[in-house]
Scaffold this active site. Structure first.
Site, PDB file in Angstrom:
ATOM      1  CB  SER A  69      39.637 -10.049  42.784  1.00  0.00           C
ATOM      2  OG  SER A  69      40.023 -11.391  42.613  1.00  0.00           O
ATOM      3  CE  LYS A  72      37.202 -12.616  39.825  1.00  0.00           C
ATOM      4  NZ  LYS A  72      38.326 -12.602  40.777  1.00  0.00           N
ATOM      5  CB  SER A 129      35.779 -12.538  44.112  1.00  0.00           C
ATOM      6  OG  SER A 129      36.858 -12.045  43.362  1.00  0.00           O
ATOM      7  CE  LYS A 235      35.756  -8.908  42.949  1.00  0.00           C
ATOM      8  NZ  LYS A 235      36.363  -9.262  44.261  1.00  0.00           N
TER       9      LYS A 235
END
Length: 389
Positions: A69, A72, A129, A235
């Site tokens: 992720s 992202k 997320s 993140k």
């Protein structure tokens, strides 16, 4: 040449030989002892000072890996860049497609056909997320997720992310998708420039209210925003192939550091390694302020037809040099300024620039008028002639 007559260069070179004061990217911690400054649990790690991109630590930083992720980061970056260009407004409503609503993994359980504000969807991507929100945003900005992926790869190329290929907007497992710790840090460094990102990235726990009143609680996946002093964004990522990943940012004493790890065996070890890398960076390095925003520089600019003959100037932002803590770095500071400026001048007007060079790289900052200078009237001119001014 006219340009040469108009501009003069004032150069002040301050040279103090200090071993370890300037840094370059290497395959080992820069300026560190032979041993690792952290317990290296991950497959790759990379630490930079955010403003200059100077490397403070690196290990397998160019190895192509799955990043889960952390993909992202680019999704959010493109979203904020689109808003800054006026291509979408934070309060714009986005209708959720069947495709977006059907995304698995991390999600906020959006229902197809419902309409959600862009800002609210963006918040769920940054904090929780959310894959469904990521795809909804991608479809709005790119026309489709595939169209958005083309935008992602184009932006990656612009940022010099030469070892990155995106296949989707979420980081869910996909053939051919990869990146590196160094490339992830580059896009994180761009993302942390946005105030809106920090407004949302520090949210720890919040209820997301759906249009029908249904509530989904969202919790920040980056635990360091709560448990590491100075961490204000980042993140996380995890898949079976990627392992546990995190690219996070922390700031102390005016120095912002970005630490990225990929492929850690557990979330606990991932968080500890990033925390250790932050500790190492803040303990070993500091930013030395050479020109401070709001304070007059040690040079003035001549003013023609003004009530005063000299103008104080100040940098638009602090101009800093990264150095090993306690050391005096070697640098060259040059001012590119006009011979004269004509009154009237307003505080904040761009007058020229300062350029600092160290470690083989140059960094510029605009130099602004630090004060107003009004145009001289007849009495002012007369007083100058008669020596009263």
């Amino acid at each position: 040449m006219k340009e040469k007559r108009f501009f003069k260069t004032l150069a002040a070179t301050l040279a103090v030989i200090a071993a370890g004061a300037l840094f370059t990217a290497t395959a080992a911690p820069v300026g560190a002892a032979a041993s690792e400054p952290v317990h290296a649990a991950s497959k790759a790690a990379y630490v930079i000072e955010a403003e200059t991109g100077k490397v403070l630590y690196s290990r397998n930083e160019n190895e192509r890996l799955q990043i889960a992720s952390m993909v992202k980061i680019m999704t959010v970056l493109l979203s904020l860049e689109a808003e800054s260009r006026g291509e979408i407004a934070f309060d714009e409503g986005i209708e959720i497609s069947e495709t977006a609503a059907g995304m698995g993994g991390s999600q906020v359980f959006l229902e197809a056909g419902t309409v959600h504000k862009f800002q609210d969807l963006l918040k769920t991507v940054i904090v929780a997320s959310a894959n469904d929100s990521s795809v909804a945003i991608a479809e709005r900005l790119g026309g489709s997720e595939a169209g958005f992926v083309k935008m992602m790869n184009s932006r990656a190329a612009e940022l010099g992310m030469n070892d990155t290929l995106f296949s989707n907007a979420t980081g869910l497992p996909a053939a051919g998708q990869y990146s590196t710790a160094a490339d992830v840090s580059k896009m994180t460094a761009e993302l942390v420039k946005y105030d809106k990102y920090h407004e949302l990235s520090k949210i720890w726990l919040e209820d997301y209210v759906h249009p029908d009143g249904r509530i989904t609680s969202i919790t920040n996946t980056n635990k360091l925003v709560r448990f590491y002093k100075g961490c204000d964004g980042g993140k996380t990522g995890f898949t079976g192939e990627a392992g546990f990943c995190l690219s996070a940012s922390a700031v102390r004493n005016g120095m912002r550091v970005i630490a990225t790890v990929a492929g850690a065996p557990t979330s606990k070890e991932r968080n500890k390694e990033v925390s250790d890398l932050f500790d190492y960076a803040f303990a070993e390095y500091e930013n030395k302020v050479i020109l401070e925003k709001g304070k007059p520089a040690d040079v003035k600019v001549n003013v023609s037809k003004g009530k005063q003959n000299k103008l104080d100037i100040t940098p638009a932002r602090d101009l800093k040099v990264l150095a090993a803590r306690g050391e005096n770095p070697e640098y060259t500071l040059i001012y590119n300024l006009p011979d004269k400026v004509a009154a009237p001048v307003k505080a904040g007007d761009v007058i020229g620039e300062a350029v600092i060079t160290y470690g083989g790289n140059s960094y510029k900052v605009p130099m602004l008028a630090a004060e107003d200078v009004e145009k001289a009237g007849f009495r002012d001119i007369l007083d100058k002639i008669t020596g009263k001014k």
